[in-house]
Motif scaffolding. Structure first.
Motif, PDB file in Angstrom:
ATOM      1  N   ARG A  41     -21.149  35.028  50.099  1.00 18.46           N
ATOM      2  CA  ARG A  41     -20.378  36.276  50.014  1.00 18.46           C
ATOM      3  C   ARG A  41     -19.929  36.766  51.382  1.00 18.46           C
ATOM      4  O   ARG A  41     -18.818  37.239  51.551  1.00 18.46           O
ATOM      5  CB  ARG A  41     -21.238  37.377  49.368  1.00 18.46           C
ATOM      6  N   LEU A  42     -20.847  36.667  52.365  1.00 20.87           N
ATOM      7  CA  LEU A  42     -20.565  37.292  53.663  1.00 20.87           C
ATOM      8  C   LEU A  42     -19.758  36.399  54.600  1.00 20.87           C
ATOM      9  O   LEU A  42     -18.914  36.888  55.340  1.00 20.87           O
ATOM     10  CB  LEU A  42     -21.875  37.686  54.352  1.00 20.87           C
ATOM     11  N   VAL A  43     -20.054  35.110  54.575  1.00 18.44           N
ATOM     12  CA  VAL A  43     -19.449  34.244  55.593  1.00 18.44           C
ATOM     13  C   VAL A  43     -18.547  33.167  55.002  1.00 18.44           C
ATOM     14  O   VAL A  43     -17.352  33.089  55.297  1.00 18.44           O
ATOM     15  CB  VAL A  43     -20.546  33.551  56.441  1.00 18.44           C
ATOM     16  N   ILE A  44     -19.145  32.371  54.112  1.00 13.58           N
ATOM     17  CA  ILE A  44     -18.476  31.157  53.655  1.00 13.58           C
ATOM     18  C   ILE A  44     -17.145  31.463  52.966  1.00 13.58           C
ATOM     19  O   ILE A  44     -16.155  30.747  53.134  1.00 13.58           O
ATOM     20  CB  ILE A  44     -19.406  30.387  52.684  1.00 13.58           C
ATOM     21  N   ARG A  45     -17.122  32.556  52.197  1.00 10.49           N
ATOM     22  CA  ARG A  45     -15.931  32.926  51.452  1.00 10.49           C
ATOM     23  C   ARG A  45     -14.689  33.011  52.343  1.00 10.49           C
ATOM     24  O   ARG A  45     -13.589  32.722  51.922  1.00 10.49           O
ATOM     25  CB  ARG A  45     -16.197  34.282  50.792  1.00 10.49           C
ATOM     26  N   ARG A  46     -14.890  33.421  53.575  1.00  7.09           N
ATOM     27  CA  ARG A  46     -13.756  33.558  54.498  1.00  7.09           C
ATOM     28  C   ARG A  46     -13.287  32.220  55.052  1.00  7.09           C
ATOM     29  O   ARG A  46     -12.315  32.165  55.794  1.00  7.09           O
ATOM     30  CB  ARG A  46     -14.157  34.455  55.672  1.00  7.09           C
ATOM     31  N   LEU A  47     -14.025  31.165  54.724  1.00  6.75           N
ATOM     32  CA  LEU A  47     -13.735  29.887  55.388  1.00  6.75           C
ATOM     33  C   LEU A  47     -12.983  28.892  54.511  1.00  6.75           C
ATOM     34  O   LEU A  47     -12.502  27.871  54.997  1.00  6.75           O
ATOM     35  CB  LEU A  47     -15.041  29.221  55.831  1.00  6.75           C
ATOM     36  N   LYS A  57     -10.137  28.718  53.181  1.00  6.90           N
ATOM     37  CA  LYS A  57      -8.744  28.415  53.490  1.00  6.90           C
ATOM     38  C   LYS A  57      -8.560  27.902  54.908  1.00  6.90           C
ATOM     39  O   LYS A  57      -7.485  27.459  55.280  1.00  6.90           O
ATOM     40  CB  LYS A  57      -7.882  29.672  53.282  1.00  6.90           C
ATOM     41  N   ARG A  58      -9.612  28.018  55.727  1.00  8.46           N
ATOM     42  CA  ARG A  58      -9.513  27.543  57.108  1.00  8.46           C
ATOM     43  C   ARG A  58      -9.649  26.027  57.159  1.00  8.46           C
ATOM     44  O   ARG A  58     -10.095  25.404  56.199  1.00  8.46           O
ATOM     45  CB  ARG A  58     -10.635  28.162  57.956  1.00  8.46           C
ATOM     46  N   ASP A  59      -9.310  25.443  58.321  1.00  7.35           N
ATOM     47  CA  ASP A  59      -9.476  23.988  58.392  1.00  7.35           C
ATOM     48  C   ASP A  59     -10.933  23.641  58.709  1.00  7.35           C
ATOM     49  O   ASP A  59     -11.756  24.512  58.985  1.00  7.35           O
ATOM     50  CB  ASP A  59      -8.486  23.354  59.382  1.00  7.35           C
ATOM     51  N   HIS A  60     -11.218  22.335  58.642  1.00  9.49           N
ATOM     52  CA  HIS A  60     -12.607  21.903  58.718  1.00  9.49           C
ATOM     53  C   HIS A  60     -13.264  22.236  60.047  1.00  9.49           C
ATOM     54  O   HIS A  60     -14.467  22.459  60.107  1.00  9.49           O
ATOM     55  CB  HIS A  60     -12.707  20.396  58.427  1.00  9.49           C
ATOM     56  N   LEU A  61     -12.494  22.278  61.116  1.00 16.36           N
ATOM     57  CA  LEU A  61     -13.084  22.574  62.418  1.00 16.36           C
ATOM     58  C   LEU A  61     -13.680  23.984  62.438  1.00 16.36           C
ATOM     59  O   LEU A  61     -14.791  24.207  62.932  1.00 16.36           O
ATOM     60  CB  LEU A  61     -12.034  22.419  63.522  1.00 16.36           C
ATOM     61  N   ASP A  62     -12.929  24.948  61.854  1.00 16.56           N
ATOM     62  CA  ASP A  62     -13.444  26.316  61.793  1.00 16.56           C
ATOM     63  C   ASP A  62     -14.726  26.371  60.963  1.00 16.56           C
ATOM     64  O   ASP A  62     -15.673  27.087  61.296  1.00 16.56           O
ATOM     65  CB  ASP A  62     -12.403  27.258  61.162  1.00 16.56           C
ATOM     66  N   GLN A  63     -14.733  25.601  59.869  1.00 19.71           N
ATOM     67  CA  GLN A  63     -15.914  25.599  59.000  1.00 19.71           C
ATOM     68  C   GLN A  63     -17.125  25.046  59.745  1.00 19.71           C
ATOM     69  O   GLN A  63     -18.229  25.584  59.660  1.00 19.71           O
ATOM     70  CB  GLN A  63     -15.644  24.745  57.760  1.00 19.71           C
ATOM     71  N   VAL A  64     -16.886  23.952  60.483  1.00 20.62           N
ATOM     72  CA  VAL A  64     -17.978  23.342  61.228  1.00 20.62           C
ATOM     73  C   VAL A  64     -18.518  24.327  62.267  1.00 20.62           C
ATOM     74  O   VAL A  64     -19.733  24.517  62.394  1.00 20.62           O
ATOM     75  CB  VAL A  64     -17.496  22.038  61.901  1.00 20.62           C
ATOM     76  N   LEU A  65     -17.608  24.993  62.961  1.00 22.97           N
ATOM     77  CA  LEU A  65     -18.041  25.957  63.981  1.00 22.97           C
ATOM     78  C   LEU A  65     -18.854  27.085  63.371  1.00 22.97           C
ATOM     79  O   LEU A  65     -19.935  27.430  63.849  1.00 22.97           O
ATOM     80  CB  LEU A  65     -16.811  26.557  64.670  1.00 22.97           C
ATOM     81  N   ALA A  66     -18.331  27.670  62.286  1.00 23.44           N
ATOM     82  CA  ALA A  66     -19.007  28.823  61.681  1.00 23.44           C
ATOM     83  C   ALA A  66     -20.353  28.432  61.104  1.00 23.44           C
ATOM     84  O   ALA A  66     -21.350  29.151  61.275  1.00 23.44           O
ATOM     85  CB  ALA A  66     -18.126  29.436  60.604  1.00 23.44           C
ATOM     86  N   THR A  67     -20.407  27.282  60.421  1.00 22.76           N
ATOM     87  CA  THR A  67     -21.688  26.922  59.806  1.00 22.76           C
ATOM     88  C   THR A  67     -22.678  26.445  60.860  1.00 22.76           C
ATOM     89  O   THR A  67     -23.882  26.579  60.691  1.00 22.76           O
ATOM     90  CB  THR A  67     -21.521  25.865  58.696  1.00 22.76           C
TER      91      THR A  67
END
Lengths: 382, 309
Positions: free
Chosen positions: B82-88, B90-100
């Motif tokens: 709910r807090l973090v992943i939901r915002r990711l 639509k982003r590309d995989h690099l952003d996802q890797v960074l955030a996670t």
């Protein structure tokens, strides 16, 4: 009259020289140790032991800067540069892991700093690479494993199965063990560093005709092995070095560790005044029992403080001589430096016992008295 | 080398494999359905183990600890989604890797902050701590046997969930075409939260089950996470069937390699210590060699869908 005055002035001058404290210049220590990530419990103990001694001494001339190397050689090197160049530290300490030691220590020494290792003792720095500004206050890496080899020989086990993780300290462990155990082996195996499942090794041991097991698995690896060993239903005697049985991890192993033997240069029940005072003060301060690592941190700080009493760090030769005297009350009892500035000390066999609700170690016997490392002759230093 | 030793190792490999499956099932679902690379999946493994250890120590019951672990991991999963992943999404995989990756650091240091740097105590429950004689040939740990059974039960359960239930139909539809099922009136937000929480709970379960025979400590999830990624690459990203087969393949290959390779080298190398070192070094590479081979012949993994990876 004039001569009398002169004489008086001279005398006063001399008296002034006489009473000037030797270590007027403050001394700055940089501690780079592992405070986060997998090996953090070791660094935390070294730091806490060190700071306990600093607090007890309450010496206004001693300043300590602490940084976390995250167990990453690159980070450790950066921090060391920062400490030497911008913090202007005089002495560095704190390293836990040998690979980090090799990244940091030689370059710190080159820049003329003192290094006191509270834990890692790679053979490179004990032999040909010994240095007059490097002191190891713990042990040379092989020492405790050598003692385990001696213990197995003395107990009369005929076919130990031995294994360790496949990395330099693991290979040193098995080499050290074999230096003092020359009999037959039921098997010799290297595991993956960081491996946490030992089912394959346990099955191999079960299938071999081993009469005992020697292993070197520091930290979480040791916890995993001991639990799985207990649950495998085997009951061969286990021998290890203190690294798999330190105070921090015994609680996580629990019942599975009771009765196992391990070798160490320190134990919380060693019968000397300094140690009893240390154990009591550590519990008072941090509300837990000290570990081997905490005792090493404490000894390192006391060694440094003892040298500060005698010499100024800016007079490197005098300071080195003061360190080398090792004129402090070690928690291990007798403690002195060999010519390569690594300890000559007794190594004990300990047994894991349960005291009330707490799992801890009890010292049984000295297994190697006044033991010195195998590399000292390669050191060209006097 | 005896037959019983081989058989015992096969069981060990199977046990290792099914635990990897619990880990990789969630990872592959999240990637397949949401298209998200979740490096923080290993943190759920750790959270599960810590929750189980804390509750088991407080109450004295391993089973309560297990319940707590499922609940905690699922709850943390919901929160994180709910807090973090939901915002990711639509982003590309690099952003996802960074955030996670940031989540890994937060969870690791947060756990250290709460529980300290020392490993926690978590023991096998008494009812499973003994051994059982298998086929009259050798004694095998009851607990490891139980792990194998739990792993297969979960596998069957997941299979039924995805193939036979309405929810499963939606998950599969989400995998095939996200926009379309949203247009058809499926509450895609809730579906995503559910899938994410399910994955987190399975990872937490694996952490707790394995934690009882290993070490419950900060950072325990990351090595397993790497293996789980190997598994889903071998099995085909997004495929539960692939994750199961891949896990067992990796588990058995790794265990058998560790047993056989050192002996193999010892048979023709003179120096025993060198043979042991070489053999074990190669054994630890074996699963990556396996992965490379699978990818040569099946670039999308064993059950991968064309164009999905």
């Amino acid at each position: 009259m004039k001569t009398v005055l002169n004489k008086l002035a001279l005398a006063v001058g001399a008296a002034c020289l006489w009473i000037t404290p030797v270590a007027a210049e403050p001394l700055k220590v940089g501690m780079i140790t592992t405070l986060s990530g997998g090996g953090a419990s070791l660094g935390v103990d070294v730091r806490d032991g060190f700071m306990l001694a600093v607090k007890q001494a309450d010496n206004p001339d001693l300043e300590v800067v602490i940084e976390d190397d995250q167990r990453k050689p690159g980070v450790a090197v950066q921090l060391a540069d920062k400490m030497i160049q911008s913090e202007k530290v005089d002495v560095l300490t704190g390293v836990i892991f040998s690979n980090l030691a090799m990244a940091v220590i030689p370059s710190a020494l080159q820049q003329g700093k003192f290094y006191l290792s509270p834990n890692a003792g790679p053979s490179q720095l004990a032999g040909r690479g010994c240095n007059k500004h490097y002191f190891n206050v713990a042990w040379q890496n092989d020492n405790l494993h050598e003692a385990a080899g001696a213990y197995v020989t003395e107990t009369g086990y005929k076919k130990p199965f031995i294994f360790a993780p496949n990395y330099p300290a693991g290979q040193d462990a098995l080499t050290g063990f074999k230096r003092f155990y020359e009999g037959e082996l039921a098997g010799e195996s290297y595991t993956k560093l960081g491996q946490t499942d030992y089912a394959a090794e346990l099955a191999q041991i079960r299938a071999s005709d081993a009469d005992s097991i020697f292993f070197f698995l520091p930290g979480g690896m040791g916890v995993a092995f001991l639990k799985q060993y207990k649950e495998s239903g085997m009951d061969l005697p286990l021998v290890g070095s203190a690294f798999s049985f330190d105070q921090g991890i015994l609680q996580a192993v629990g019942e599975a560790a009771v009765g196992t033997k391990n070798t160490a240069q320190w134990s919380k029940d060693l019968d000397n005044e300094a140690n009893q005072a240390f154990v009591e003060a550590f519990q008072e301060e941090y509300d837990r029992l000290p570990s081997l690592y905490a005792s090493q941190g404490y000894d390192t700080a006391n060694l440094l403080l003892s040298a500060m009493e005698k010499a100024d760090v800016n007079d490197a030769d005098a300071f080195r001589a003061a360190l080398k005297e090792a004129d402090f009350a070690s928690t291990r009892g007798d403690f002195e430096f060999g010519k390569n500035q690594h300890p000559i000390q007794d190594i004990y066999v300990r047994e894991v016992v349960k005291e009330g609700d707490v799992y801890t170690n009890k010292a049984l016997d000295v297994i190697l008295a006044d033991h010195q490392d195998a590399y000292v002759d390669e050191c060209k230093m006097k | 080398m005896t037959f019983t030793l081989l058989l015992e190792q096969l069981l060990n490999g199977l046990q290792f494999g099914v635990m990897l499956f619990l880990m990789s099932a969630g990872l592959t679902l999240v990637f397949g359905v949401m298209g998200l690379i979740n490096l923080a999946h290993g943190s759920f493994y750790m959270i599960g183990a810590f929750a189980c250890a804390a509750i088991a120590t407080a109450t004295g019951s391993f089973w309560l600890g297990l319940l707590a672990c499922l609940a905690t991991a699922a709850m943390v999963g919901v929160l994180v989604e709910r807090l973090v992943i939901r915002r990711l999404y639509k982003r590309d995989h690099l952003d996802q890797v960074l955030a996670t990756f940031a989540l890994i650091l937060i969870f690791s240091e947060g756990t250290r902050w709460i529980f300290g740097s020392f490993p926690l105590m978590l023991s096998v429950p008494d009812s499973l701590s003994s051994t059982v004689s298998l086929f009259g040939l050798f004694d095998y740990s009851r607990y490891r046997l139980a792990l194998i059974i739990v792993g297969f039960v979960v596998a069957v359960g997941l299979f039924l969930l995805i193939q036979k239930t309405r929810l499963g139909v939606r998950i599969r539809a989400g995998e095939a075409d996200r926009e379309m099922i949203a247009v058809l009136g499926v509450n895609i937000d809730r579906l995503y939260t559910f899938v994410f929480a399910l994955g987190a709970a399975l990872a937490g379960l694996a952490g707790a089950l394995v934690g009882a025979i290993q070490s419950v400590q900060v950072g325990m999830g990351e090595p397993v996470l790497i293996l789980a990624f190997v598994v889903i690459v071998i099995g085909g990203i997004g495929s539960i069937k692939g994750a199961l087969l891949g896990s067992i393949l990796v588990g058995v290959t790794d265990t058998m390699g560790r047993l056989l390779l050192p002996d193999l080298f010892a048979s023709f190398m003179a120096n025993k210590a060198d043979a042991a070192a070489t053999g074990s070094a190669l054994a630890s590479m074996l699963i990556y060699v396996l992965m490379a081979f699978v990818l040569i012949f099946k670039p999308n993994g064993l059950f991968g869908v064309e164009g999905k990876a």
